[in-house]
Design a protein around this motif. Sequence first.
Motif, PDB file in Angstrom:
ATOM      1  N   PHE A 169       6.354  11.143  -0.472  1.00 15.65           N
ATOM      2  CA  PHE A 169       5.438  10.048  -0.159  1.00 15.65           C
ATOM      3  C   PHE A 169       4.191  10.183  -1.015  1.00 15.65           C
ATOM      4  CE2 PHE A 169       3.528  13.355   2.358  1.00 15.65           C
ATOM      5  CZ  PHE A 169       2.197  13.015   2.492  1.00 15.65           C
ATOM      6  N   SER A 170       3.394   9.119  -1.006  1.00 17.15           N
ATOM      7  CA  SER A 170       2.172   9.104  -1.810  1.00 17.15           C
ATOM      8  C   SER A 170       1.066   8.408  -1.037  1.00 17.15           C
ATOM      9  CB  SER A 170       2.398   8.388  -3.144  1.00 17.15           C
ATOM     10  OG  SER A 170       3.422   8.999  -3.888  1.00 17.15           O
ATOM     11  N   GLU A 171      -0.174   8.684  -1.450  1.00 13.84           N
ATOM     12  CA  GLU A 171      -1.345   8.020  -0.886  1.00 13.84           C
ATOM     13  C   GLU A 171      -1.922   7.071  -1.928  1.00 13.84           C
ATOM     14  OE1 GLU A 171      -3.988  11.094   0.356  1.00 13.84           O
ATOM     15  OE2 GLU A 171      -2.847  11.545   2.187  1.00 13.84           O
ATOM     16  N   VAL A 172      -2.180   5.843  -1.492  1.00 11.56           N
ATOM     17  CA  VAL A 172      -2.679   4.805  -2.390  1.00 11.56           C
ATOM     18  C   VAL A 172      -4.115   4.482  -2.013  1.00 11.56           C
ATOM     19  CG1 VAL A 172      -2.378   2.438  -3.196  1.00 11.56           C
ATOM     20  CG2 VAL A 172      -0.363   3.851  -2.688  1.00 11.56           C
ATOM     21  N   GLU A 173      -5.025   4.643  -2.963  1.00 12.47           N
ATOM     22  CA  GLU A 173      -6.420   4.270  -2.741  1.00 12.47           C
ATOM     23  C   GLU A 173      -6.572   2.778  -3.005  1.00 12.47           C
ATOM     24  OE1 GLU A 173     -10.563   6.304  -3.938  1.00 12.47           O
ATOM     25  OE2 GLU A 173      -9.538   5.335  -5.642  1.00 12.47           O
ATOM     26  N   MET A 174      -6.972   2.054  -1.980  1.00 10.61           N
ATOM     27  CA  MET A 174      -7.097   0.605  -2.106  1.00 10.61           C
ATOM     28  C   MET A 174      -8.346   0.243  -2.906  1.00 10.61           C
ATOM     29  SD  MET A 174      -6.005  -0.421   1.770  1.00 10.61           S
ATOM     30  CE  MET A 174      -6.333  -2.159   1.464  1.00 10.61           C
ATOM     31  N   ILE A 175      -8.355  -0.959  -3.434  1.00  4.16           N
ATOM     32  CA  ILE A 175      -9.514  -1.406  -4.216  1.00  4.16           C
ATOM     33  C   ILE A 175     -10.741  -1.597  -3.325  1.00  4.16           C
ATOM     34  CG2 ILE A 175      -8.084  -2.491  -5.989  1.00  4.16           C
ATOM     35  CD1 ILE A 175      -8.689  -5.200  -4.685  1.00  4.16           C
ATOM     36  N   SER A 176     -10.549  -1.577  -2.010  1.00  9.52           N
ATOM     37  CA  SER A 176     -11.683  -1.696  -1.080  1.00  9.52           C
ATOM     38  C   SER A 176     -12.316  -0.350  -0.764  1.00  9.52           C
ATOM     39  CB  SER A 176     -11.222  -2.363   0.214  1.00  9.52           C
ATOM     40  OG  SER A 176     -10.155  -1.641   0.802  1.00  9.52           O
ATOM     41  N   SER A 177     -11.763   0.734  -1.305  1.00  8.42           N
ATOM     42  CA  SER A 177     -12.365   2.049  -1.096  1.00  8.42           C
ATOM     43  C   SER A 177     -13.747   2.084  -1.745  1.00  8.42           C
ATOM     44  CB  SER A 177     -11.469   3.134  -1.704  1.00  8.42           C
ATOM     45  OG  SER A 177     -12.156   4.365  -1.775  1.00  8.42           O
ATOM     46  N   LYS A 178     -14.653   2.800  -1.130  1.00  3.45           N
ATOM     47  CA  LYS A 178     -16.016   2.899  -1.663  1.00  3.45           C
ATOM     48  C   LYS A 178     -16.048   3.640  -2.992  1.00  3.45           C
ATOM     49  CE  LYS A 178     -18.379   2.604   2.800  1.00  3.45           C
ATOM     50  NZ  LYS A 178     -19.298   3.260   3.766  1.00  3.45           N
ATOM     51  N   ASN A 179     -14.956   4.363  -3.315  1.00  4.12           N
ATOM     52  CA  ASN A 179     -14.891   5.070  -4.598  1.00  4.12           C
ATOM     53  C   ASN A 179     -14.363   4.178  -5.716  1.00  4.12           C
ATOM     54  OD1 ASN A 179     -15.692   7.520  -3.335  1.00  4.12           O
ATOM     55  ND2 ASN A 179     -13.578   7.880  -2.691  1.00  4.12           N
ATOM     56  N   ASN A 180     -13.942   2.966  -5.383  1.00  2.42           N
ATOM     57  CA  ASN A 180     -13.271   2.121  -6.352  1.00  2.42           C
ATOM     58  C   ASN A 180     -14.254   1.335  -7.224  1.00  2.42           C
ATOM     59  OD1 ASN A 180     -10.849   0.490  -7.385  1.00  2.42           O
ATOM     60  ND2 ASN A 180     -12.196  -1.103  -6.557  1.00  2.42           N
ATOM     61  N   VAL A 181     -13.934   1.281  -8.514  1.00  2.00           N
ATOM     62  CA  VAL A 181     -14.628   0.403  -9.471  1.00  2.00           C
ATOM     63  C   VAL A 181     -13.543  -0.269 -10.309  1.00  2.00           C
ATOM     64  CG1 VAL A 181     -16.229   0.236 -11.390  1.00  2.00           C
ATOM     65  CG2 VAL A 181     -16.661   1.881  -9.562  1.00  2.00           C
TER      66      VAL A 181
END
Length: 279
Positions: A169-181
């Motif tokens: 399995f994998s973890e996907v960081e969404m574009i709504s994450s505060k770390n996202n640019v």
Amino acid sequence: MNPTTSASLNKKSNLFVKTLFAFIFLFVFIAVLNIFQKQIKNSFYLLSSPVEKTFWRAGDSASVFIASLINAESIEKENEKLKSENQNLLIKIMALQEAERQRGAINEMLANDTQNEFSLVLAGASGFNSSQDIISINKGSADGIFENMPVISQQKVLFGRVLKVYENFSEVEMISSKNNVLNVKVQNSDSSVAPIYGVVRGNGSSGIFLDLVPVDSKINKDDVLVTSALEGIFPRDLLVGRVKETEKNDLKPFQTIKVEPFFNVQEADNLFVITDYKK
């Protein structure tokens, strides 16, 4: 006659009289019973019927109770069997529904990706961490998944990028994450107008906003944002969101633009991982 003989005769006479009276009493008692037989039987019934009824009902109840105990075990086994069969049937129905959803997602993706731009791996969403805006998917390194691979829906809506990869399995960081640019372009149907570029940032809780757009740039409500591919992680023209509200302040160089994302976590049953994107 001597005294001894006289005493013996008196005893015999008394015994005869007592016996005679006993027979007479017995005869009279039998006669009375015969005459008043119905009345006596009726009286006895009135006195005994409540008790008899109680024992009769108790006997019926006991019989029913005993019968129910005998049948309870077989009924319980039958219920367990039916419950197990229903659960198995529900599992089969759910599997068929999931297979149908996956076929629909693949068909829709093929219809949208008419040029066969990318190699895709279908992945099912298996969890959502709302505090970090991370989705878990059921594909990992064993399926050829690596970090930073883009994750999209069948409508080519961008969800995010693979953050961590495990074997299955994998973890996907969404574009709504505060770390996202994320670098984006504002779509404009007028080709004569110079394209407007900006940066979408995540503010958590599945929210995003558009930043670094000059205050003099014309942004309209409902303008559509797509990826520009400038950051080198995501392909161009993936759907990002729609302009919801703009705020301008002449004292600030950039606009504050609220954006409604196109992704919907609640409907993210099936996602696609782009495995071969190279800028």
